[in-house]
Design an enzyme around this catalytic site. Sequence first.
Site, mmCIF file in Angstrom:
data_model
loop_
_atom_site.group_PDB
_atom_site.id
_atom_site.type_symbol
_atom_site.label_atom_id
_atom_site.label_comp_id
_atom_site.label_asym_id
_atom_site.label_seq_id
_atom_site.Cartn_x
_atom_site.Cartn_y
_atom_site.Cartn_z
ATOM 1 N N ASP A 1 0.825 -1.212 0.000
ATOM 2 C CA ASP A 1 0.000 0.000 0.000
ATOM 3 C C ASP A 1 0.865 1.269 0.000
ATOM 4 O O ASP A 1 1.989 1.256 0.500
ATOM 5 C CB ASP A 1 -0.916 -0.028 1.235
ATOM 6 C CG ASP A 1 -2.086 0.931 1.101
ATOM 7 O OD1 ASP A 1 -2.350 1.417 -0.023
ATOM 8 O OD2 ASP A 1 -2.745 1.197 2.117
ATOM 9 N N HIS B 1 2.461 3.412 -8.874
ATOM 10 C CA HIS B 1 2.257 1.985 -9.175
ATOM 11 C C HIS B 1 3.453 1.448 -9.977
ATOM 12 O O HIS B 1 3.953 0.370 -9.718
ATOM 13 C CB HIS B 1 0.969 1.766 -9.976
ATOM 14 C CG HIS B 1 -0.274 2.189 -9.235
ATOM 15 N ND1 HIS B 1 -0.523 1.810 -7.940
ATOM 16 C CD2 HIS B 1 -1.331 2.953 -9.610
ATOM 17 C CE1 HIS B 1 -1.690 2.323 -7.553
ATOM 18 N NE2 HIS B 1 -2.198 3.023 -8.552
ATOM 19 N N LEU C 1 10.761 -20.363 -4.742
ATOM 20 C CA LEU C 1 9.728 -19.529 -4.114
ATOM 21 C C LEU C 1 8.402 -19.601 -4.883
ATOM 22 O O LEU C 1 8.383 -19.513 -6.113
ATOM 23 C CB LEU C 1 10.222 -18.071 -4.092
ATOM 24 C CG LEU C 1 9.277 -17.038 -3.493
ATOM 25 C CD1 LEU C 1 9.260 -17.134 -1.969
ATOM 26 C CD2 LEU C 1 9.686 -15.623 -3.907
ATOM 27 N N LEU D 1 -6.717 -4.768 7.436
ATOM 28 C CA LEU D 1 -6.471 -5.897 6.527
ATOM 29 C C LEU D 1 -7.120 -5.696 5.159
ATOM 30 O O LEU D 1 -6.759 -6.383 4.206
ATOM 31 C CB LEU D 1 -6.962 -7.205 7.161
ATOM 32 C CG LEU D 1 -6.109 -7.666 8.352
ATOM 33 C CD1 LEU D 1 -6.764 -8.853 9.041
ATOM 34 C CD2 LEU D 1 -4.691 -8.039 7.893
ATOM 35 N N SER D 2 -8.081 -4.759 5.060
ATOM 36 C CA SER D 2 -8.723 -4.481 3.772
ATOM 37 C C SER D 2 -9.129 -5.757 3.022
ATOM 38 O O SER D 2 -8.807 -5.912 1.840
ATOM 39 C CB SER D 2 -7.820 -3.607 2.896
ATOM 40 O OG SER D 2 -7.487 -2.412 3.557
ATOM 41 N N GLY E 1 -0.023 5.552 -4.330
ATOM 42 C CA GLY E 1 -0.634 6.833 -4.690
ATOM 43 C C GLY E 1 -0.019 7.972 -3.900
ATOM 44 O O GLY E 1 0.350 9.016 -4.452
HETATM 45 C C1 IPE Z 1 -5.430 -2.658 -0.198
HETATM 46 O O1 IPE Z 1 -5.078 -1.327 -0.386
HETATM 47 C C2 IPE Z 1 -5.366 -3.387 -1.470
HETATM 48 C C3 IPE Z 1 -4.031 -3.531 -2.070
HETATM 49 C C4 IPE Z 1 -2.900 -3.156 -1.538
HETATM 50 C C5 IPE Z 1 -4.007 -4.167 -3.346
HETATM 51 P P1 IPE Z 1 -6.180 -0.180 -0.531
HETATM 52 O O2 IPE Z 1 -5.458 1.093 -0.631
HETATM 53 O O3 IPE Z 1 -7.121 -0.519 -1.617
HETATM 54 O O4 IPE Z 1 -6.950 -0.294 0.865
HETATM 55 P P2 IPE Z 1 -7.899 0.707 1.641
HETATM 56 O O5 IPE Z 1 -9.005 1.066 0.708
HETATM 57 O O6 IPE Z 1 -7.073 1.894 2.005
HETATM 58 O O7 IPE Z 1 -8.354 -0.037 2.847
HETATM 59 C C1 IPE Z 2 -1.574 0.281 -3.352
HETATM 60 O O1 IPE Z 2 -1.332 1.640 -3.350
HETATM 61 C C2 IPE Z 2 -1.792 -0.277 -4.744
HETATM 62 C C3 IPE Z 2 -3.184 -0.687 -5.028
HETATM 63 C C4 IPE Z 2 -4.163 -0.685 -4.167
HETATM 64 C C5 IPE Z 2 -3.472 -1.121 -6.388
HETATM 65 P P1 IPE Z 2 -2.515 2.678 -3.376
HETATM 66 O O2 IPE Z 2 -2.863 2.990 -4.796
HETATM 67 O O3 IPE Z 2 -3.650 2.233 -2.525
HETATM 68 O O4 IPE Z 2 -1.821 3.955 -2.724
HETATM 69 P P2 IPE Z 2 -2.459 4.971 -1.666
HETATM 70 O O5 IPE Z 2 -2.979 4.151 -0.523
HETATM 71 O O6 IPE Z 2 -3.559 5.707 -2.370
HETATM 72 O O7 IPE Z 2 -1.317 5.844 -1.273
HETATM 73 MG MG MG Z 3 -4.065 2.434 -0.559
#
Ligand code: IPE
Ligand code: IPE
Ligand code: MG
Length: 244
Positions: A15, A32, A126, A190-191, A18
């Site tokens: 995570d 990404h 792995l 944990l999303s 962004g």
């Molecule tokens: C969880 O991250 C999913 C992945 C890392 C692929 P999100 O950024 O989507 O989670 P929330 O919405 O903040 O919980």
């Molecule tokens: C995780 O990073 C990647 C995916 C969920 C695809 P994010 O895109 O959620 O990044 P933030 O949480 O907005 O910073």
């Molecule tokens: Mg995120």
Amino acid sequence: MNEMKIPEHIAIIMDGNGRWAKKLGLNRIFGHKTGVKAVRETVEICGEIGVKYLTLYAFSMENWSRPSDEVEALMSLLIESIVKETAELNRNNVQLRTIGNLSVFPENVTVKLNQAIEFTSKNTGLVLTLALSYGSRWEITEAVKEIATKVTTGEIKPESINENVIEQYLTTYNMPDPELIIRTSGEQRLSNFLLWQGAYSELYFTAVLWPDFRKKDLLEAVDEYRKRERRFGKTGEQIKQEKD
Ligand code: IPE
Ligand code: IPE
Ligand code: MG
């Protein structure tokens, strides 16, 4: 690193892509793209220290509701990365797998993915599992449906359903539960990731944003894991006695 207490299975919620990009005044997509480097390093270090299973949460079921340009860019990046990385994964004896609802992916993505999975299927190193369009509640719901259908046809007796039976219907039926779940970016949730399998996982949260995650960060998480006492409901004294 001493081999003792290296987790057999590490799962990571990658995570913060962004926010990483935003900090630099860039488009989220750039985060990404840079995150792929962190994936490469993580795969390498896990292989080096003898982790057997690495499961990466790359795209959640809920992520489909992001703006369509971001979803499209993520799909393109997924194809591009698979095409670019497969040969290297294969050289390193990595076996690629996926969990999640792949049926909702565009066909060009699933074709490339299946080619890479097939290409690396004989590898014995792995096991790298990408969680794509994955959600634990979806997974458990699907398992319930399948079991219920088999109860209707008489293939399964309701009284024979136990935890082991349920596990066989989850997408992770062929791997052990993760001993360690890492989440980057400072969020502590944990999303919808591995809710069943993570019942007794050690959770490790770090403020590092995924694109900045390096080998040393993985090693720090493993170090922290090795200091934890996993009690599984028992007392600390019992655990100590078992060790002696
Ligand atoms: C969880 O991250 C999913 C992945 C890392 C692929 P999100 O950024 O989507 O989670 P929330 O919405 O903040 O919980
Ligand atoms: C995780 O990073 C990647 C995916 C969920 C695809 P994010 O895109 O959620 O990044 P933030 O949480 O907005 O910073
Ligand atoms: Mg995120």
